[in-house]
Scaffold this active site. Structure first.
Site, PDB file in Angstrom:
ATOM      1  N   LYS A  30       0.845  -1.206   0.000  1.00 21.47           N
ATOM      2  CA  LYS A  30       0.000   0.000   0.000  1.00 21.47           C
ATOM      3  C   LYS A  30       0.876   1.249   0.000  1.00 21.47           C
ATOM      4  O   LYS A  30       0.578   2.223  -0.685  1.00 21.47           O
ATOM      5  CB  LYS A  30      -0.946  -0.008   1.205  1.00 21.47           C
ATOM      6  CG  LYS A  30      -2.139  -0.909   0.968  1.00 21.47           C
ATOM      7  CD  LYS A  30      -2.910  -1.235   2.218  1.00 21.47           C
ATOM      8  CE  LYS A  30      -3.943  -2.314   1.887  1.00 21.47           C
ATOM      9  NZ  LYS A  30      -4.446  -3.016   3.048  1.00 21.47           N
TER      10      LYS A  30
ATOM     11  N   GLN B 288      -5.664  -2.609   9.220  1.00 24.46           N
ATOM     12  CA  GLN B 288      -5.315  -3.870   8.575  1.00 24.46           C
ATOM     13  C   GLN B 288      -5.880  -5.029   9.399  1.00 24.46           C
ATOM     14  O   GLN B 288      -5.621  -5.123  10.593  1.00 24.46           O
ATOM     15  CB  GLN B 288      -3.776  -3.949   8.480  1.00 24.46           C
ATOM     16  CG  GLN B 288      -3.265  -5.019   7.557  1.00 24.46           C
ATOM     17  CD  GLN B 288      -3.650  -4.783   6.105  1.00 24.46           C
ATOM     18  OE1 GLN B 288      -3.544  -3.682   5.588  1.00 24.46           O
ATOM     19  NE2 GLN B 288      -4.103  -5.837   5.446  1.00 24.46           N
TER      20      GLN B 288
ATOM     21  N   ASP C 158     -11.916   1.453   3.072  1.00 25.98           N
ATOM     22  CA  ASP C 158     -12.086   0.012   2.872  1.00 25.98           C
ATOM     23  C   ASP C 158     -13.556  -0.332   2.637  1.00 25.98           C
ATOM     24  O   ASP C 158     -13.874  -1.422   2.172  1.00 25.98           O
ATOM     25  CB  ASP C 158     -11.596  -0.756   4.113  1.00 25.98           C
ATOM     26  CG  ASP C 158     -10.270  -1.470   3.870  1.00 25.98           C
ATOM     27  OD1 ASP C 158      -9.893  -1.620   2.698  1.00 25.98           O
ATOM     28  OD2 ASP C 158      -9.637  -1.877   4.862  1.00 25.98           O
TER      29      ASP C 158
END
Ligand code: NDP
Length: 270
Positions: A37, A81, A104
């Site tokens: 990322k 995460q 997300d």
């Protein structure tokens, strides 16, 4: 496209769209994702930051960090995460992310907005599946789409997106009876199970489109999808490979969601 949008945003606001990644503990797979990322952000000229917390971080400490990022105007996107260590409540953590920074798209309110047909931040993998189908000019309206897998992060939202595009959607899961017969009727197959090559090539209707979301590491180290690729490719009109299909597009969609979040927060038309 993302880099160009990032430049435009910087011109207008004097800062770069910013993605902040929170990682708790040192899960090796998560570490690879986080590093990817960062690289993606660098390439696309986004600002990025990582917040690496020890595995024994308390829920209060994690929520305090998220509250700080929610309030920071230079932060456009926040992702935590997953998985987080077992003592932390992942749902509570996701719900604490500001809706407009939830790049997300895992926040239940964003999922609800998608279901209600309202503007929503859509999860990156489902978004990537639709983007791939569109790039491949795969028709969806009136087509039979079969989604195998009903997870909240892939199967359910991808089914919603297909429904929104007027496909007739069937969702399958581990209790589905006669999966091969259902897949054989599909014009579009989305495989999101997590079982190596479980969708057999001869289940694929000739001329169908196949999106393989699965990422399965074999004992040999080889990364394969949920679909028997060669046999399915021989029958399908269009199919995504693993690796090199949904994975990279998912990463690209995270950058796009960050851009969208930045422009929306700054009230600049994209
Ligand atoms: P989950 O484990 O959360 O969900 C798997 C789904 O598959 C469940 O709904 C399960 O059914 C269903 N399933 C399991 N066995 C069968 C079976 N024999 N027949 C039919 N359905 C079955 O996985 P995710 O949705 O998180 O991920 C799916 C795959 O996609 C994984 O390989 C993952 O690594 C990959 N992935 C890839 C991403 C990318 O960027 N490329 C991003 C996210 C995921 P039930 O609900 O009944 O248990």
């Amino acid at each position: 496209e993302v880099a160009q949008a990032a430049d435009l945003f910087a011109e207008k606001t004097g800062r770069r769209p910013g993605l902040h990644v929170v990682m708790v503990g040192d899960d090796p797979a998560s570490d690879v994702y986080v590093r990817n990322k960062r690289r993606d952000c660098e390439k696309s000229r986004l600002a990025s930051a990582e917040h690496r917390l020890p595995a024994d971080t308390s829920g209060e400490q994690l929520l305090a960090l998220i509250a700080r990022l929610n309030a920071d105007d230079a932060v456009d996107g926040i992702i935590v995460q997953l998985p987080v260590p077992a003592h932390l409540d992942a749902n509570l953590v996701i719900e604490s992310i500001a809706l407009e920074k939830d790049v997300d798209g895992f926040h239940p309110a964003n999922l609800g907005r998608l279901l209600a047909g309202m503007p929503a931040m859509v999860a990156c993998t489902p978004l990537g599946c639709l983007k791939l189908l569109d790039e491949g000019r795969v028709p969806l309206r009136g087509k039979n789409a079969v989604v195998v897998g009903r997870s909240t992060i892939v199967g359910k939202p991808v089914a919603q997106l297909l429904l929104k595009r007027d496909a007739t959607v069937t969702m399958c899961h581990s209790r589905t009876v006669d999966l091969p017969e259902i897949v054989r009727r599909a014009d579009v197959v989305i495989a999101a199970v997590g079982r190596p090559r479980m969708i057999k090539g001869d289940w694929i209707k000739p001329g169908a489109a196949v999106v393989d979301v699965g990422m399965n590491k074999l004992e040999t180290g080889e990364l394969v999808g949920d679909v028997e690729f060669e046999a399915a490719a021989a029958r399908a009109e269009w199919i995504t490979p693993v690796p090199g299909g949904v994975g990279p597009m998912t990463r690209a969609c995270l950058l796009e969601n960050t851009i969208r979040a930045a422009f929306a927060r700054a009230e600049i038309a994209l």
